[in-house]
Design an enzyme around this catalytic site. Structure first.
Site, PDB file in Angstrom:
ATOM      1  N   LYS A  58       1.657   4.376 -14.003  1.00  0.00           N
ATOM      2  CA  LYS A  58       1.296   3.043 -13.512  1.00  0.00           C
ATOM      3  C   LYS A  58       0.844   2.163 -14.687  1.00  0.00           C
ATOM      4  O   LYS A  58       1.234   1.005 -14.787  1.00  0.00           O
ATOM      5  CB  LYS A  58       0.179   3.157 -12.461  1.00  0.00           C
ATOM      6  CG  LYS A  58       0.689   3.711 -11.133  1.00  0.00           C
ATOM      7  CD  LYS A  58      -0.431   4.155 -10.202  1.00  0.00           C
ATOM      8  CE  LYS A  58       0.139   4.844  -8.967  1.00  0.00           C
ATOM      9  NZ  LYS A  58      -0.868   5.473  -8.120  1.00  0.00           N
ATOM     10  N   GLN A 102      -7.252   6.114  -7.580  1.00  0.00           N
ATOM     11  CA  GLN A 102      -6.262   7.178  -7.392  1.00  0.00           C
ATOM     12  C   GLN A 102      -6.811   8.249  -6.443  1.00  0.00           C
ATOM     13  O   GLN A 102      -7.901   8.777  -6.657  1.00  0.00           O
ATOM     14  CB  GLN A 102      -5.909   7.797  -8.764  1.00  0.00           C
ATOM     15  CG  GLN A 102      -4.811   8.830  -8.717  1.00  0.00           C
ATOM     16  CD  GLN A 102      -3.451   8.234  -8.318  1.00  0.00           C
ATOM     17  OE1 GLN A 102      -3.068   7.151  -8.741  1.00  0.00           O
ATOM     18  NE2 GLN A 102      -2.709   8.950  -7.486  1.00  0.00           N
ATOM     19  N   ASP A 125      -3.557  -1.325  -3.270  1.00  0.00           N
ATOM     20  CA  ASP A 125      -2.977  -0.199  -2.523  1.00  0.00           C
ATOM     21  C   ASP A 125      -2.826  -0.554  -1.040  1.00  0.00           C
ATOM     22  O   ASP A 125      -2.131   0.149  -0.299  1.00  0.00           O
ATOM     23  CB  ASP A 125      -3.889   1.042  -2.644  1.00  0.00           C
ATOM     24  CG  ASP A 125      -3.273   2.122  -3.516  1.00  0.00           C
ATOM     25  OD1 ASP A 125      -2.047   2.073  -3.744  1.00  0.00           O
ATOM     26  OD2 ASP A 125      -4.024   3.012  -3.952  1.00  0.00           O
TER      27      ASP A 125
END
Ligand code: NAP
Length: 299
Positions: A58, A102, A125
């Site tokens: 990412k 994460q 997200d």
């Protein structure tokens, strides 16, 4: 000579993701002309090797398209209070437009509490209840939509075209991060949408109805080709590592939730694993960071 068997079209997620990220470079340049550099902060807690790879990828992509990218790597023993404080600081940081924590987080940390603290406008997200609610009520233009589900729909459209109206969509899996948001998105596309899960009866019958099948159950090669409707669009979200003795002793390889070889002659199109949904997830994340920066800069 026997006629060759029909083969599904391969949906090349890597190439489609690259087109998306290339188009983002232009939007990033436009923002930079206004002195706004979209910023992404990724918070990683612990040393899980798979998470480390995801976070690294990412970060690399963010830098490639010109984003400001920072990584906060914290030891597994970090207290919940410290993580919450870190999120609060990122919420207030004007150079950061997207915050990603994460998952999974270590067991001693309440993930839902951490995700709820992220400012919804920076929740790239799309897991904050505000974004979940906006998606569920069809207000996608105000939401940040979860990346993997958004990628799945883009890939399905690559085969079916933009109009998915009236198609039967079956999603195997009902997680908050993949199954449910994929179902919301396909419902908004006017698909007749069914979610199946571990308690579903007659699973194969449901799967056999699907014009669009999204497999997100996390079971290696679970869906067999003869369960699939002829010509179906198969989006395989699963990422599973299995032994690969054919590659040598102790070797492994990645496979999806669909038994690719048996699905290939039946499906109309299928995403490979790797190289299907995975790269799209990263591209949609980059898209969300740029969208978040555009919206925050107008506030
Ligand atoms: P998850 O939270 O474990 O959810 C799995 C879902 O599948 C659950 O709803 C479960 O049903 C259902 N399920 C499990 N076994 C089943 C069975 N035998 N028959 C029918 N349904 C079954 O998984 P997730 O986080 O959604 O992830 C799913 C997969 O996608 C994993 O392989 C993951 O690695 C992968 N993934 C890939 C990406 C990407 O970027 N490519 C991103 C995220 C996830 P119940 O609810 O009844 O337990």
């Amino acid at each position: 000579m026997s006629p060759s068997k029909p083969q599904a079209m391969l949906i090349d997620g890597k190439a489609i993701a690259q087109e998306i990220t290339e188009s983002l470079v232009h939007q990033v340049t436009q923002l930079k002309e206004k002195n706004i550099t979209p910023g992404l902060a990724v918070v990683l807690v612990g040393e899980d090797p798979a998470s480390q790879v995801y976070v690294r990828n990412k970060g690399k992509m963010a830098e490639k398209i010109g984003l400001h990218s920072v990584q906060h790597s914290l030891p597994a023993a970090t207290s919940e209070a410290d993580i919450l404080a870190r999120i609060e600081a990122l919420n207030e940081d004007p150079s950061i437009h997207g915050i990603l924590v994460q998952l999974p987080l270590p067991d001693h940390i309440d993930s839902a509490k951490v995700l709820r603290l992220i400012r919804p406008e920076k929740d790239v997200d799309g897991f904050h209840p505000v974004n979940v609610g906006l998606l569920a009520t069809g207000l996608n233009d105000q939401a940040l939509v979860p990346c993997t589900p958004a990628g799945c729909v883009t890939l399905a459209k690559h085969h079916r075209g933009d109009d998915l109206s009236g198609l039967e969509a079956v999603i195997i899996g009902r997680s908050n991060i993949v199954g449910k948001p994929v179902a919301q998105l396909l419902l908004q596309e006017n698909c007749t949408t069914t979610i199946v899960h571990s308690r579903t009866k007659n699973l194969e019958q449901h799967i056999g109805r699907a014009d669009i099948l999204v497999a997100c159950l996390g079971r290696a090669q679970f869906v067999k080709g003869d369960w699939i409707k002829q010509g179906a669009t198969v989006i395989d979200v699963g990422i599973n590592r299995i032994d690969a003795p054919e590659k040598g002793p102790g070797k492994t390889r990645l496979v999806g939730d669909v038994d690719f070889d048996s699905a290939l002659p039946i499906a109309g199109a299928i995403t490979p694993v790797p190289g299907g949904v995975g790269p799209m997830t990263i591209a949609m994340l980059m898209q969300n960071v740029v969208t978040a920066a555009q919206r925050l800069s107008k506030q």
